[in-house]
Design an enzyme around this catalytic site. Structure first.
Site, PDB file in Angstrom:
ATOM      1  N   ASP A 123       0.820  -1.210   0.000  1.00  0.00           N
ATOM      2  CA  ASP A 123       0.000   0.000   0.000  1.00  0.00           C
ATOM      3  C   ASP A 123       0.857   1.265   0.000  1.00  0.00           C
ATOM      4  OD1 ASP A 123      -2.537   1.249  -0.071  1.00  0.00           O
ATOM      5  OD2 ASP A 123      -2.449   1.649   2.080  1.00  0.00           O
ATOM      6  N   ASP A 161      -3.121  -4.825  -4.672  1.00  0.00           N
ATOM      7  CA  ASP A 161      -2.356  -3.630  -5.053  1.00  0.00           C
ATOM      8  C   ASP A 161      -0.857  -3.884  -5.222  1.00  0.00           C
ATOM      9  OD1 ASP A 161      -4.693  -2.184  -5.053  1.00  0.00           O
ATOM     10  OD2 ASP A 161      -4.317  -1.166  -3.161  1.00  0.00           O
ATOM     11  N   HIS A 208      -8.285  -2.304 -10.500  1.00  0.00           N
ATOM     12  CA  HIS A 208      -9.707  -2.325 -10.858  1.00  0.00           C
ATOM     13  C   HIS A 208      -9.914  -1.658 -12.214  1.00  0.00           C
ATOM     14  CE1 HIS A 208     -10.109   1.948  -9.724  1.00  0.00           C
ATOM     15  NE2 HIS A 208      -9.433   1.651  -8.623  1.00  0.00           N
ATOM     16  N   TRP A 211      -8.746   1.978 -13.179  1.00  0.00           N
ATOM     17  CA  TRP A 211      -7.358   2.293 -12.849  1.00  0.00           C
ATOM     18  C   TRP A 211      -6.488   1.974 -14.051  1.00  0.00           C
ATOM     19  CZ3 TRP A 211      -4.923   0.142  -7.648  1.00  0.00           C
ATOM     20  CH2 TRP A 211      -3.687   0.754  -7.424  1.00  0.00           C
ATOM     21  N   GLU A 353     -16.023  -3.101   7.398  1.00  0.00           N
ATOM     22  CA  GLU A 353     -14.749  -2.682   7.967  1.00  0.00           C
ATOM     23  C   GLU A 353     -14.219  -1.465   7.205  1.00  0.00           C
ATOM     24  OE1 GLU A 353     -12.034  -5.928   8.358  1.00  0.00           O
ATOM     25  OE2 GLU A 353     -13.238  -6.902   9.923  1.00  0.00           O
ATOM     26  N   ASP A 355     -12.038   1.627   5.491  1.00  0.00           N
ATOM     27  CA  ASP A 355     -10.870   1.760   4.618  1.00  0.00           C
ATOM     28  C   ASP A 355      -9.788   2.630   5.245  1.00  0.00           C
ATOM     29  OD1 ASP A 355     -12.002   0.283   2.457  1.00  0.00           O
ATOM     30  OD2 ASP A 355     -13.184   2.034   1.911  1.00  0.00           O
TER      31      ASP A 355
END
Length: 400
Positions: A123, A161, A208, A211, A353, A355
């Site tokens: 990330d 990612d 995705h 992107w 949950e 981000d």
């Protein structure tokens, strides 16, 4: 390992669940399965594993039920009792081996979706930063995961990612590209250890459909070792529609095949191309039959309302991926999509949950779209969970 649920269901919540919620772990009915179930073959048909829920989900459902909001309470329960991924990252090798072995034991023959998230520099050291410190540490961790999975049925969503966001993309690499080269080596190593396992299928990252295009992600897939993997995944933790995901998946599959024949990825059609023109290009240029193309899986956990479109010009950095408002649960997970290239529609991101702390280019500390401080990444986000349930498409409860 996912946290164990705690017994917080009140009598009111139990009543709501009894009236509104189906069997625990039930996925959307899949094509052709009714006959197998009627014939008493339920245990042997393909099914996905449902991990224990975040305990805070049951706390929220309990509070909703006590407030008389039985349908919302039942919706939260139904959401967390839907098959979802088990996320691993940051555990020691000994811990992850033990926890993976326990998960496959609990699954009792169901297919477990493992989302592995521990690659060094993950990330770009952002909201979900962390991961192993070195390549050697990562290899030892992957070895432990492989031992834990063993011969069980598993889908591995390998390092979200990791390819769409390389170290070179976020200014973390040196002039020689050392960290990016290490990233490719790490992904290749993981495939080499996991894909040969008897019941395991490994899928690589493509980001995705809003992107990268096939021309830019395909060379990364090739360097990442797609030739040795079952295929790739798209839309994890994002909001692109099922139609967009399926079309993107087909184009990437075709582009990978084309490059495997010696073609130049730069020639592959983009997902924004007219469908008729793109299909014509594929028919004229890709010689490999579709039966030999790479397969893919998609994440439909939060895409029921599609992507969020930020107000034009309102934010310097809208962070449209970060806890966007008014989203809904998407279609239920299934191993039968009706598309021979599309192996599964999954809930990889755990709905409900957070981000992370979304500031959208503002000083904060509040998320300006929500008027509150968002929970940190991975913590339960009760307000968002309720949105996902209420705006689910298709509805999470019958009669909605």
């Amino acid at each position: 390992m996912r946290r164990r649920a705690i017994p917080l269901l009140s009598a009111a919540l139990a009543l709501a669940a009894a009236f509104l919620v189906g069997p625990a772990g039930a996925a959307e009915p899949e094509p052709g399965e009714a006959g197998a179930a009627a014939a008493g073959d339920e245990r042997h048909r393909p099914r996905l594993y449902t991990p224990p829920a975040n305990p805070d989900a049951y706390t929220q459902a309990h509070e909703l039920a006590l407030a008389g909001q039985l349908r919302d309470a039942a919706g939260i329960v139904s959401m967390v009792r839907t098959p979802q991924a088990v996320w691993f990252g940051d555990q020691s090798p000994a811990e992850v081996e033990r926890e993976a072995r326990q998960v496959v034991r609990d699954a009792d023959g169901a297919t477990v979706v493992f989302s592995l998230y521990n690659v060094p520099g993950r990330d770009c050291s952002g909201y979900s930063g962390g991961g192993a410190n070195t390549t050697a540490e990562y290899k030892a961790w992957i070895d432990a995961v492989a031992r834990g999975i063993g011969r069980s049925e598993a889908i591995v969503v390998l390092e979200t990612d990791s390819l769409a966001l390389l170290p070179s993309d976020c200014g973390q690499d040196d002039a020689q590209g050392t960290k990016t080269a290490a990233r490719y080596a790490e992904i290749n190593y993981a495939i080499g250890q996991l894909e040969p396992l008897k019941g395991t299928r490994v899928y690589l990252d493509t980001g995705h459909a809003a992107w990268h295009g096939p021309a830019s992600i395909t060379p990364r897939l090739v360097k990442g070792g797609i030739a040795k993997a079952t295929g790739f995944f798209t839309n994890v933790s994002n909001y692109q529609t099922d139609a967009a995901n399926s079309w993107f998946g087909r184009l990437v599959s075709a582009c990978v095949a084309y490059v495997g024949e010696g073609g130049d990825a730069a020639q592959c059609p983009h997902q924004s191309s007219a469908r008729e023109q793109a299909e014509a290009w594929i028919g004229a240029n890709v010689k490999t039959p579709p039966s030999r193309w790479k397969h893919f899986v998609t994440d439909s956990s939060r895409n029921g309302q599609g992507p969020w479109v930020p107000p034009p010009g309102k934010y310097t950095d809208p962070q449209d991926w970060c806890n966007p408002p008014d989203r809904g649960l998407g279609a239920r997970p299934t191993l039968r999509t009706g598309d021979p290239l599309h192996d599964a529609r999954l809930w990889v991101k755990i709905p409900g949950e957070s981000d992370g702390l979304c500031l959208r280019g503002t000083p904060g500390p509040e998320d300006p779209e929500r008027g509150m401080v968002d929970p940190k990444a991975g913590d339960w986000f009760a307000e968002q969970a309720l949105e996902l349930v209420r705006l689910a498409n298709p509805p999470i409860l019958p009669g909605s």
